[in-house]
Design a protein around this motif. Structure first.
Motif, short mmCIF file in Angstrom:
data_model
loop_
_atom_site.label_atom_id
_atom_site.label_comp_id
_atom_site.label_asym_id
_atom_site.label_seq_id
_atom_site.Cartn_x
_atom_site.Cartn_y
_atom_site.Cartn_z
N TRP A 15 9.07 -20.66 -14.63
CA TRP A 15 9.60 -21.04 -15.94
C TRP A 15 8.57 -20.70 -17.02
O TRP A 15 7.39 -20.52 -16.74
N GLY A 16 9.02 -20.61 -18.26
CA GLY A 16 8.13 -20.39 -19.38
C GLY A 16 8.24 -19.00 -19.98
O GLY A 16 8.78 -18.08 -19.37
N GLU A 17 7.73 -18.87 -21.22
CA GLU A 17 7.76 -17.62 -21.96
C GLU A 17 6.36 -17.24 -22.41
O GLU A 17 5.44 -18.05 -22.41
N SER A 18 6.24 -15.99 -22.87
CA SER A 18 4.95 -15.44 -23.25
C SER A 18 4.25 -16.24 -24.33
O SER A 18 3.05 -16.47 -24.28
N ASP A 125 13.78 -14.12 -27.54
CA ASP A 125 12.47 -14.49 -28.06
C ASP A 125 11.64 -13.21 -28.14
O ASP A 125 11.16 -12.72 -27.12
N TYR A 126 11.51 -12.66 -29.32
CA TYR A 126 10.81 -11.39 -29.50
C TYR A 126 9.30 -11.55 -29.48
O TYR A 126 8.56 -10.57 -29.44
N ARG A 127 8.79 -12.78 -29.52
CA ARG A 127 7.35 -13.02 -29.55
C ARG A 127 6.73 -12.72 -28.19
O ARG A 127 6.82 -13.51 -27.26
N GLY A 128 6.13 -11.56 -28.08
CA GLY A 128 5.52 -11.19 -26.81
C GLY A 128 6.52 -10.81 -25.74
O GLY A 128 6.15 -10.61 -24.59
N GLY A 129 7.80 -10.75 -26.10
CA GLY A 129 8.82 -10.41 -25.12
C GLY A 129 9.47 -11.61 -24.48
O GLY A 129 10.39 -11.47 -23.67
N GLY A 130 8.98 -12.82 -24.80
CA GLY A 130 9.59 -14.02 -24.25
C GLY A 130 9.56 -14.05 -22.74
O GLY A 130 8.52 -13.88 -22.10
N ARG A 131 10.73 -14.24 -22.15
CA ARG A 131 10.84 -14.33 -20.69
C ARG A 131 10.66 -12.97 -20.01
O ARG A 131 10.33 -12.91 -18.83
N ALA A 134 5.34 -9.77 -19.07
CA ALA A 134 4.58 -9.87 -17.82
C ALA A 134 3.73 -11.14 -17.78
O ALA A 134 3.14 -11.44 -16.74
N ARG A 135 3.67 -11.86 -18.88
CA ARG A 135 2.97 -13.15 -18.87
C ARG A 135 3.56 -14.07 -17.81
O ARG A 135 2.86 -14.89 -17.22
N GLU A 136 4.86 -13.94 -17.55
CA GLU A 136 5.53 -14.75 -16.53
C GLU A 136 4.91 -14.58 -15.15
O GLU A 136 4.97 -15.49 -14.32
#
Length: 363
Positions: A15-18, A125-131, A134-136
């Motif tokens: 779960w979570g977004e960038s 969510d355009y901030r960093g790509g959201g879901r 690759a932060r996920e």
């Protein structure tokens, strides 16, 4: 959004977004009584962490993991151990810079998931790509650390980058120790020096490069996986394809097997002191969807990241033609930090296969 869970008995939900406050995962099905500490998980997260060299994004995230549930400790346990209940892990985001993405709020990055997310959900969510960021994958690496506990010390997972852009390693120079001595996870010291110059030039040109990552699992016994719809190689391929930017998967010889003769492709066998001795491993350690006891070998092809400084042709949400670029902090080659992610996904699939094999056969 559905489909955020994978696995059967060893099940992982991320779960979570960038650019949200945090991200994490919930692991259900982990056996009880396994030693598990934040420090163990942190060791793997640090291998994926951003900002570790000039060849990856300069976003500074400590990726400090917290275990919220599923672990217990008292004077009888000898340290924290899993309880068999869901393990919840959380990693806080601390270095978001959302203003860098203001230019792409209404513009689609070609090759990225911007357009497809809008087409499916009508909001993104355009901030960093959201879901879709690759932060996920930080959560996957954390889950993979738990999976390694379930696998035990008998199974060893190791990954390496074997190609960046058009520059492939010399396999005769393969040395696993070398992968820990350069910032690319490269097993060929000579090629690592070439990649340094190549990626410096790529980054300065405002572009990006693709890569091929190879992961080996040693110590996997014969018998894991199932025929037809539960094939180990199929589940590994699915897990690897779920990683951001992956566009292709090979098991063993992969596509090269199509050019072999039957004799060349055969993994010939002889009797050995400890059972069957294989003379080749074109199958990549899996035959008929079931592990053979050889090393399980998987390769993944990773595209160049779509977040680049150079302008490319695109459209807006309203259908207007525009040129788009992405400013901010981005990996010139996402394949480098994909190594610990690919290892983690293999660990999760193998842990699931181990538990299912034990459940069906009692072994």
């Amino acid at each position: 959004m559905s489909h955020n869970t994978f696995g059967h008995l060893f099940r992982v939900t991320t779960w979570g977004e960038s650019h949200g406050p945090a991200l994490g995962c919930v692991i259900d099905g982990c056996p009880p009584g396994l030693a598990l500490t934040p420090e163990w998980i942190q060791g793997f997260l640090d291998k994926r962490r951003p900002g570790t060299s000039r060849f990856v994004t300069q976003r500074q995230e400590p990726d400090a993991v917290k275990i919220l549930s599923g672990v217990f400790e008292d004077d009888r346990t000898g340290g924290p151990v899993t309880t068999g209940t869901p393990i919840s892990l959380m990693i806080e985001n601390t270095d978001q810079r959302s203003k860098d993405y203001s230019e792409i709020r209404d513009r689609y990055r070609p090759g990225h998931a911007d357009f497809s997310y809008d087409a499916k959900y009508g909001v993104r969510d355009y901030r960093g790509g959201g879901r879709s960021s690759a932060r996920e994958t930080a959560a996957r690496v954390a889950a993979g650390a738990v999976a390694r506990c379930a696998l035990g010390v008998g199974v060893t997972l190791r990954g390496a980058v074997v190609q960046i852009g058009p520059h492939a390693i010399d396999r005769s120079k393969w040395d696993w120790v070398t992968t820990t001595e350069n910032p690319f996870w490269c097993p060929d010291a000579d090629m690592a020096a070439q990649w340094e110059s190549f990626l410096d030039a790529t980054r300065k040109a405002g572009s990006s490069a693709g890569a091929i990552v190879e992961v080996h699992a040693s110590g996997v016994p014969a018998g894991w996986g199932a025929p037809v719809y539960g094939k180990l190689d199929a589940e590994l391929a699915g897990a690897m394809m779920s990683i951001n930017a992956v566009k292709g998967v090979e098991i063993g010889a992969g596509f090269a097997a199509a050019s072999f003769s039957g004799e060349q492709n055969a993994d010939e066998m002889r009797a050995g002191n400890d059972g069957v001795r294989f003379l080749a491993n074109n199958n990549g350690g899996v035959a008929g969807g079931i592990s053979t006891g050889q090393d399980v070998v998987v390769r993944i092809a990773i595209k160049p990241t779509s977040s680049i400084l150079n302008e490319v042709k695109s459209v807006t949400r309203d259908g207007e033609d525009v040129d788009v670029r992405t400013v901010g902090r981005h990996d010139p080659c996402v394949g480098i930090r994909a190594v610990p992610v690919a290892e983690a996904m293999m660990a999760c699939v193998l842990a699931d296969a181990k538990l299912r094999h034990r459940g069906q056969t009692g072994r």
